[in-house]
Design a protein around this motif. Structure first.
Motif, PDB file in Angstrom:
ATOM      1  N   GLN A  84       0.820  -1.202   0.000  1.00 10.91           N
ATOM      2  CA  GLN A  84       0.000   0.000   0.000  1.00 10.91           C
ATOM      3  C   GLN A  84       0.860   1.261   0.000  1.00 10.91           C
ATOM      4  OE1 GLN A  84      -0.126  -2.652   2.000  1.00 10.91           O
ATOM      5  NE2 GLN A  84      -2.206  -3.064   2.755  1.00 10.91           N
ATOM      6  N   ALA A  85       1.956   1.227   0.754  1.00 13.14           N
ATOM      7  CA  ALA A  85       2.846   2.392   0.812  1.00 13.14           C
ATOM      8  C   ALA A  85       3.499   2.642  -0.547  1.00 13.14           C
ATOM      9  CB  ALA A  85       3.912   2.183   1.885  1.00 13.14           C
ATOM     10  N   ALA A  86       3.885   1.567  -1.237  1.00 13.86           N
ATOM     11  CA  ALA A  86       4.483   1.721  -2.563  1.00 13.86           C
ATOM     12  C   ALA A  86       3.483   2.325  -3.552  1.00 13.86           C
ATOM     13  CB  ALA A  86       4.979   0.368  -3.068  1.00 13.86           C
ATOM     14  N   ALA A  87       2.226   1.875  -3.474  1.00 16.77           N
ATOM     15  CA  ALA A  87       1.195   2.430  -4.351  1.00 16.77           C
ATOM     16  C   ALA A  87       0.978   3.909  -4.071  1.00 16.77           C
ATOM     17  CB  ALA A  87      -0.100   1.646  -4.170  1.00 16.77           C
ATOM     18  N   LEU A  94      -3.769   0.173  -6.174  1.00 19.06           N
ATOM     19  CA  LEU A  94      -3.467  -1.250  -6.062  1.00 19.06           C
ATOM     20  C   LEU A  94      -4.378  -2.040  -6.984  1.00 19.06           C
ATOM     21  CD1 LEU A  94      -2.985  -1.912  -2.224  1.00 19.06           C
ATOM     22  CD2 LEU A  94      -1.241  -2.047  -3.997  1.00 19.06           C
ATOM     23  N   GLN A  95      -3.810  -3.005  -7.687  1.00 14.78           N
ATOM     24  CA  GLN A  95      -4.587  -3.875  -8.562  1.00 14.78           C
ATOM     25  C   GLN A  95      -4.133  -5.316  -8.355  1.00 14.78           C
ATOM     26  OE1 GLN A  95      -4.031  -2.537 -12.588  1.00 14.78           O
ATOM     27  NE2 GLN A  95      -5.577  -0.922 -12.425  1.00 14.78           N
ATOM     28  N   ARG A  96      -5.073  -6.216  -8.437  1.00 21.86           N
ATOM     29  CA  ARG A  96      -4.699  -7.622  -8.335  1.00 21.86           C
ATOM     30  C   ARG A  96      -3.979  -8.038  -9.622  1.00 21.86           C
ATOM     31  NH1 ARG A  96      -8.486 -11.094  -4.881  1.00 21.86           N
ATOM     32  NH2 ARG A  96      -7.533  -9.507  -3.547  1.00 21.86           N
ATOM     33  N   HIS A  97      -2.794  -8.555  -9.460  1.00 22.66           N
ATOM     34  CA  HIS A  97      -1.986  -8.933 -10.618  1.00 22.66           C
ATOM     35  C   HIS A  97      -2.478 -10.280 -11.143  1.00 22.66           C
ATOM     36  CE1 HIS A  97       1.471  -9.836 -13.126  1.00 22.66           C
ATOM     37  NE2 HIS A  97       1.924  -8.596 -12.931  1.00 22.66           N
ATOM     38  N   PRO A 123       0.877  -2.309  -6.957  1.00 23.69           N
ATOM     39  CA  PRO A 123       0.619  -1.046  -7.653  1.00 23.69           C
ATOM     40  C   PRO A 123       0.454  -1.276  -9.154  1.00 23.69           C
ATOM     41  CG  PRO A 123       2.411  -0.791  -6.085  1.00 23.69           C
ATOM     42  CD  PRO A 123       2.115  -2.246  -6.148  1.00 23.69           C
ATOM     43  N   GLU A 124      -0.428  -0.527  -9.747  1.00 26.72           N
ATOM     44  CA  GLU A 124      -0.708  -0.647 -11.179  1.00 26.72           C
ATOM     45  C   GLU A 124       0.594  -0.569 -11.987  1.00 26.72           C
ATOM     46  OE1 GLU A 124      -3.746   1.499 -14.332  1.00 26.72           O
ATOM     47  OE2 GLU A 124      -2.735   2.722 -12.816  1.00 26.72           O
ATOM     48  N   VAL A 136       5.198 -17.408  -4.046  1.00 29.11           N
ATOM     49  CA  VAL A 136       4.447 -16.178  -3.795  1.00 29.11           C
ATOM     50  C   VAL A 136       5.344 -15.020  -4.224  1.00 29.11           C
ATOM     51  CG1 VAL A 136       3.304 -14.726  -2.088  1.00 29.11           C
ATOM     52  CG2 VAL A 136       3.201 -17.233  -1.885  1.00 29.11           C
ATOM     53  N   PRO A 137       5.016 -14.326  -5.306  1.00 32.79           N
ATOM     54  CA  PRO A 137       5.973 -13.390  -5.895  1.00 32.79           C
ATOM     55  C   PRO A 137       6.095 -12.082  -5.134  1.00 32.79           C
ATOM     56  CG  PRO A 137       3.909 -13.297  -7.087  1.00 32.79           C
ATOM     57  CD  PRO A 137       3.753 -14.401  -6.071  1.00 32.79           C
ATOM     58  N   GLY A 138       7.216 -11.427  -5.367  1.00 29.45           N
ATOM     59  CA  GLY A 138       7.365 -10.026  -5.038  1.00 29.45           C
ATOM     60  C   GLY A 138       7.039  -9.216  -6.278  1.00 29.45           C
ATOM     61  N   PHE A 139       7.385  -7.939  -6.261  1.00 30.04           N
ATOM     62  CA  PHE A 139       7.062  -7.115  -7.433  1.00 30.04           C
ATOM     63  C   PHE A 139       8.105  -6.029  -7.636  1.00 30.04           C
ATOM     64  CE2 PHE A 139       5.085  -5.002  -3.851  1.00 30.04           C
ATOM     65  CZ  PHE A 139       5.163  -3.644  -4.106  1.00 30.04           C
ATOM     66  N   ARG A 140       8.162  -5.573  -8.875  1.00 32.51           N
ATOM     67  CA  ARG A 140       9.078  -4.483  -9.253  1.00 32.51           C
ATOM     68  C   ARG A 140       8.278  -3.346  -9.859  1.00 32.51           C
ATOM     69  NH1 ARG A 140      12.328  -3.105 -13.855  1.00 32.51           N
ATOM     70  NH2 ARG A 140      11.761  -5.025 -14.964  1.00 32.51           N
ATOM     71  N   LEU A 141       8.584  -2.161  -9.393  1.00 32.76           N
ATOM     72  CA  LEU A 141       7.954  -0.950  -9.897  1.00 32.76           C
ATOM     73  C   LEU A 141       9.075  -0.043 -10.377  1.00 32.76           C
ATOM     74  CD1 LEU A 141       5.017   0.042 -10.074  1.00 32.76           C
ATOM     75  CD2 LEU A 141       5.362   1.222  -7.892  1.00 32.76           C
ATOM     76  N   GLU A 142       9.294  -0.025 -11.687  1.00 39.08           N
ATOM     77  CA  GLU A 142      10.426   0.693 -12.267  1.00 39.08           C
ATOM     78  C   GLU A 142      11.725   0.156 -11.655  1.00 39.08           C
ATOM     79  OE1 GLU A 142       9.646   2.381 -14.750  1.00 39.08           O
ATOM     80  OE2 GLU A 142       7.523   2.729 -14.408  1.00 39.08           O
ATOM     81  N   ARG A 143      12.424   0.998 -10.880  1.00 40.08           N
ATOM     82  CA  ARG A 143      13.700   0.556 -10.298  1.00 40.08           C
ATOM     83  C   ARG A 143      13.565   0.193  -8.815  1.00 40.08           C
ATOM     84  NH1 ARG A 143      18.785   3.885 -12.899  1.00 40.08           N
ATOM     85  NH2 ARG A 143      18.246   3.543 -15.081  1.00 40.08           N
TER      86      ARG A 143
END
Length: 286
Positions: A84-87, A94-97, A123-124, A136-143
């Motif tokens: 939530q903080a990253a979004a 936030l969107q379900r991937h 995050p979108e 259970v994956p993590g995620f990358r948002l740009e860098r």
């Protein structure tokens, strides 16, 4: 992705770290993994499991060009607020991937509850970072790369990022050498300045220490490309020995970056016993 290595940072999230209930192991592990690829950690920060504060920290780092690894807080319990903080920091909902949801449904089958599926509400625009331990994956948002707090999961996921999306950043591991001198730190300033001026392509560092008997010890280290380190170390060694003959310990010829952070793998190549008496005391600056 740019082939030029940029700044690399680390954020470790968790009240348990800041309260002292658990010891952070991520920084040492990240430094080691970066060092094996010729990279360095520029900074590290710690954050509570508090959404607004973490969002503000992430907003500041997202405004930079840094590659940032963020460990912890991406689970499904109420205190896991990193997603939530990253979004919030990125200004995205936030969107379900969908791919992440498919992974969780395959992993948990009939036990893929709504609470568990929240772990892939990212995050979108986020992409997945695969988790080789439990899928259970993590995620990358740009860098910015977000991984679990569990070291067994986080570290191979960080390696995947370094060897995948940012593989072009890798360089030949640098070298490090060091000299120990029985001297006060303040007495070595001129020596370090002279060597630094003569060898501008390396980094010099001085790590002082007070011994139990009240004696002073300074570890002088030089870091950089191997050829530059060899030349600078020779100059440093000569200058240190000239200043404090008989009170210098010389350490081995070569080590990767990982050797000068965290787990030291150095073993003495030559260790002279500290000289005793008035002459040695003057040499040590006492």
């Amino acid at each position: 992705m740019s082939a030029s290595p940029g700044e690399i940072g680390l954020i470790v999230v968790g009240d348990e770290i800041l309260s002292g209930r658990r010891r952070d192991r991520h920084m040492e592990a990240v430094i080691e993994r970066l060092g094996a690829r010729g990279l360095e950690l520029a900074w590290a920060r710690y954050a509570r499991d508090e959404r607004a504060g973490l969002a503000a920290m992430l907003a500041a780092t997202m405004a930079s060009e840094a590659l940032v690894f963020c460990c912890g807080g991406i689970g499904a319990t109420p205190d896991d607020v990193t997603r939530q903080a990253a979004a919030n920091a990125a200004g995205r909902p936030l969107q379900r991937h969908p791919e992440g949801e498919a992974l969780l449904r395959a992993r948990f089958a009939g036990d893929a509850s709504e609470q568990r599926l929240r772990m892939v509400d990212f995050p979108e625009g986020a992409s997945l970072i695969p988790n080789p331990v439990n899928n259970v994956p993590g995620f990358r948002l740009e860098r910015h790369c977000f991984v679990p707090g569990f070291p067994q999961m986080a570290w191979p996921m960080i390696e995947w990022v370094l060897d995948g999306p940012f593989a072009a950043w890798a360089r030949e591991p640098g070298a490090s050498r060091r000299v120990r001198v029985h001297a006060r730190e303040s007495d070595l300033v001129g020596l370090l300045e002279r060597v630094g001026t003569a060898h501008p392509d390396v980094r010099l560092a001085c790590l002082p220490e007070m011994q139990p008997d009240g004696d002073y010890l300074a570890e002088l280290s030089v870091h950089g490309a191997t050829a530059d380190v060899e030349a600078a170390h020779s100059a440093l060694e000569r200058a240190a020995c000239a200043r404090a003959p008989g009170a210098v310990s010389i350490h081995p010829a070569r080590a990767s970056w990982r050797g000068c952070h965290g787990r030291s793998r150095f073993t003495p190549r030559q260790r002279r016993a500290p000289a005793r008496g008035p002459v040695a005391q003057r040499a040590r600056g006492l």
